[in-house]
Design an enzyme around this catalytic site. Sequence first.
Site, PDB file in Angstrom:
ATOM      1  N   LYS A   1      39.901  58.562  45.000  1.00 57.38           N
ATOM      2  CA  LYS A   1      41.301  58.237  44.764  1.00 57.38           C
ATOM      3  C   LYS A   1      41.783  59.284  43.823  1.00 57.38           C
ATOM      4  O   LYS A   1      42.928  59.681  43.610  1.00 57.38           O
ATOM      5  CB  LYS A   1      41.497  56.642  44.499  1.00 57.38           C
ATOM      6  CG  LYS A   1      41.263  56.485  43.304  1.00 57.38           C
ATOM      7  CD  LYS A   1      41.432  54.844  43.348  1.00 57.38           C
ATOM      8  CE  LYS A   1      40.936  54.084  42.340  1.00 57.38           C
ATOM      9  NZ  LYS A   1      41.631  54.396  40.904  1.00 57.38           N
ATOM     10  N   THR A   2      40.951  59.305  42.686  1.00 56.36           N
ATOM     11  CA  THR A   2      41.576  60.235  41.484  1.00 56.36           C
ATOM     12  C   THR A   2      41.723  61.613  41.972  1.00 56.36           C
ATOM     13  O   THR A   2      42.692  62.371  41.503  1.00 56.36           O
ATOM     14  CB  THR A   2      40.599  60.130  40.357  1.00 56.36           C
ATOM     15  OG1 THR A   2      40.271  58.923  39.773  1.00 56.36           O
ATOM     16  CG2 THR A   2      41.027  61.004  39.068  1.00 56.36           C
TER      17      THR A   2
ATOM     18  N   ASP B   1      48.479  54.231  39.913  1.00 64.73           N
ATOM     19  CA  ASP B   1      47.190  53.895  40.433  1.00 64.73           C
ATOM     20  C   ASP B   1      46.751  52.189  40.012  1.00 64.73           C
ATOM     21  O   ASP B   1      47.541  51.766  39.295  1.00 64.73           O
ATOM     22  CB  ASP B   1      46.289  54.718  39.526  1.00 64.73           C
ATOM     23  CG  ASP B   1      44.642  54.762  39.890  1.00 64.73           C
ATOM     24  OD1 ASP B   1      44.411  54.297  41.240  1.00 64.73           O
ATOM     25  OD2 ASP B   1      43.884  55.234  39.295  1.00 64.73           O
ATOM     26  N   GLU B   2      45.711  51.531  40.958  1.00 69.53           N
ATOM     27  CA  GLU B   2      45.406  50.541  40.985  1.00 69.53           C
ATOM     28  C   GLU B   2      46.620  49.241  40.940  1.00 69.53           C
ATOM     29  O   GLU B   2      46.896  48.255  40.115  1.00 69.53           O
ATOM     30  CB  GLU B   2      44.782  50.130  39.332  1.00 69.53           C
ATOM     31  CG  GLU B   2      43.512  51.050  38.966  1.00 69.53           C
ATOM     32  CD  GLU B   2      42.384  50.754  39.894  1.00 69.53           C
ATOM     33  OE1 GLU B   2      42.434  49.896  40.517  1.00 69.53           O
ATOM     34  OE2 GLU B   2      41.357  51.565  39.451  1.00 69.53           O
TER      35      GLU B   2
ATOM     36  N   GLN C   1      39.818  44.894  45.420  1.00 69.18           N
ATOM     37  CA  GLN C   1      39.406  45.059  44.153  1.00 69.18           C
ATOM     38  C   GLN C   1      40.223  44.320  43.146  1.00 69.18           C
ATOM     39  O   GLN C   1      40.398  44.715  42.169  1.00 69.18           O
ATOM     40  CB  GLN C   1      39.107  46.379  43.621  1.00 69.18           C
ATOM     41  CG  GLN C   1      38.007  47.072  44.344  1.00 69.18           C
ATOM     42  CD  GLN C   1      37.571  48.622  44.029  1.00 69.18           C
ATOM     43  OE1 GLN C   1      37.107  48.616  42.616  1.00 69.18           O
ATOM     44  NE2 GLN C   1      37.702  49.592  44.676  1.00 69.18           N
TER      45      GLN C   1
ATOM     46  N   ARG D   1      29.675  49.084  42.046  1.00 70.51           N
ATOM     47  CA  ARG D   1      29.631  50.149  41.070  1.00 70.51           C
ATOM     48  C   ARG D   1      28.260  50.940  41.127  1.00 70.51           C
ATOM     49  O   ARG D   1      28.205  52.119  40.321  1.00 70.51           O
ATOM     50  CB  ARG D   1      29.209  49.406  39.551  1.00 70.51           C
ATOM     51  CG  ARG D   1      30.625  48.463  39.168  1.00 70.51           C
ATOM     52  CD  ARG D   1      31.935  49.061  39.236  1.00 70.51           C
ATOM     53  NE  ARG D   1      32.531  49.021  40.389  1.00 70.51           N
ATOM     54  CZ  ARG D   1      33.701  49.689  40.991  1.00 70.51           C
ATOM     55  NH1 ARG D   1      33.848  50.690  40.337  1.00 70.51           N
ATOM     56  NH2 ARG D   1      34.245  49.395  42.351  1.00 70.51           N
TER      57      ARG D   1
END
Length: 650
Positions: free
Chosen positions: A32-33, A230-231, A261, A597
């Site tokens: 996504k980044t 973002d997020e 998440q 992770r």
Amino acid sequence: MDYLKGLNEKQKETVLHKNGPLLVLAGAGSGKTKTITHRIFHLVSEGVAPRQILAITFTNKAAKEMRERVSHLLESSPLAKLSISGNESPFVSTFHSLGVRIIKENSRELGIPRHFTIFDKADSLKAVKEILKELDIDSKQFEPSKILGIISREKGCLTAVENYLERASAFKGYSLNKVAADVWTLYEKRLGQEKSLDFDDLLLKTYRLLRKNSEILAYYQDLWRYIHIDEYQDTNKAQYEIVKLLAEKSRNICAVGDIDQNIYGWRGADIQNILNFEKDYPEAKAVILEENYRSTQTILAVANGIIEKNTMRRKKKLFTKNQEGDKVTLFEAHNENEEARFIAEKVKRLIADGVAPKEIAILYRANFQSRVIEESFLNLNLPYQLLGVKFFERKEVKDTLSYLRAALNKDSLSDIKRVINFPARGLGKVTIAKIFAGRESELPAGTKVKVANFYGLLDKIKENVLSHKPSELIKFIVKESGIGNELKNGSDDDKERLENIMELATLAKKYDYLPYGEGVEKLIEESALSTDQDSLEQENGAVKMMTVHASKGLEFDYIFVSGLEEDLFPHQRIGSMRASIEDSEEERRLFYVAITRAKKKLFLSYARTRTIFGSLQMNSPSQFLSDIDAEFIEEEKSFEYREKIIYMEL
């Protein structure tokens, strides 16, 4: 359009969407980044001025990475002829840094000095403790951290202290809510007296400013015509409302997040913000990023199996072109000591096989679990870093920065109290109390001279702010305050503290290029807004230990998730009758975050018995473990079990 090479079809779809609302549901490890930064680059290539682009994320680490990637993309292309320096750069920051910028630019409107002090979490907690003492309230009965948590959550929900007071008055007896109301009232008074704001004020004041002043709102709406958040699943009410106001005019908002998440409901994050995005923006386009570039197929299969049981989500299934990978190791320990020993020995073997310690992380549900794991690491002489020990929270670093903050804001009594007698100047508690009470005239002549000298030092520091680079200013403070001599001539620990202050001067160098004054402001802002994750870069040669919550946004080759027992993970409150579906699903999302992770290998463990708060408890394996298909698991027996088998064979 070479910059589209290397993007999958869904990523390209996101990058090429220019106008109108866009919802990007980005699965863990889905790049996504990279997608956001390439989208920003595409907007600039389409003629959007860089300064008209806003990108907000939640951690300094994520903002720094995004900022660097955007700069690299723009500088390495023919678009470099467009000015991307200073105010022409896209504004990439955290929500709190955005708040600082808007508040500073409109400080007069808010009646706040430009050099207001930011209370970090430690400052706020200290203030709450002092207020409890003033009110003669037992801090053991009413925990300061819980009270601060209530205040923080209410501010995040845009609640005014007056409204909370009214609500708290309805409770019978002297409850936690009533104590919180009384403390909050005095806490706000203290912030006002010291010309200070806390973390939550940075959002609350920003929202109130934008909502109240239509001209100021219009300015920022015209400035930032393309907004990226973002997020988005982690936004609370204050953040959600700020974004809604800023995007109201252009409606060019790109919300990127992952419902699976959302793990911060306990501190105000509202999953409904992302679930209702398409109701807020009916014309929105939605894109789902499901291709994972991080983990093995096995790890993703386990993660998909876990999260698909949640109902508050949008259907999504991660897939990857990566290799199948190793099975997930599951270890059942007799107790927490054996579990810790298993983890330490596995880590020792991994390091012996050539794995870099920094590529290994130990995750747990609650902080208390770290103690026994640390002991096992110490016994085997393994390098580790416990996330949570922040550089900016070290006493000597805070002391040095307090001189700087007090020089810029003499109303910051907390900072003055911290350093007025460090190094020792013969100014004790009685003297400080009289100064703060405005009774300085009652002090003896000799003491008055000492006080005048101290304030004279603050004046000298303030003068130097406008003529010295930040790194030079730190050295000036160390020398002129006497901190340098105090620590240099002290114990070995003192000398180590001096080294930490010198490290602060080194860190300050990154702001030396900015105009005088501005660099110092940035340094102070960074120190106040630093998070646990910011400490990771300081210790790259060590295994990381942290809670699952703290691991959000990070990735490691090897992940150990410990304490997978009922009432621990999922947490005890989930087993209670009062637990909601939202709470239960958030615990499952938390486990999903832990799993995703891992890049190469996942280790899961639990203990049949565990001592918690002095009591030995018998445990059942976590319900999450039964949701993992047996084909992905390889069980490893406890040391006790193996010793029995060896004995029987003999």
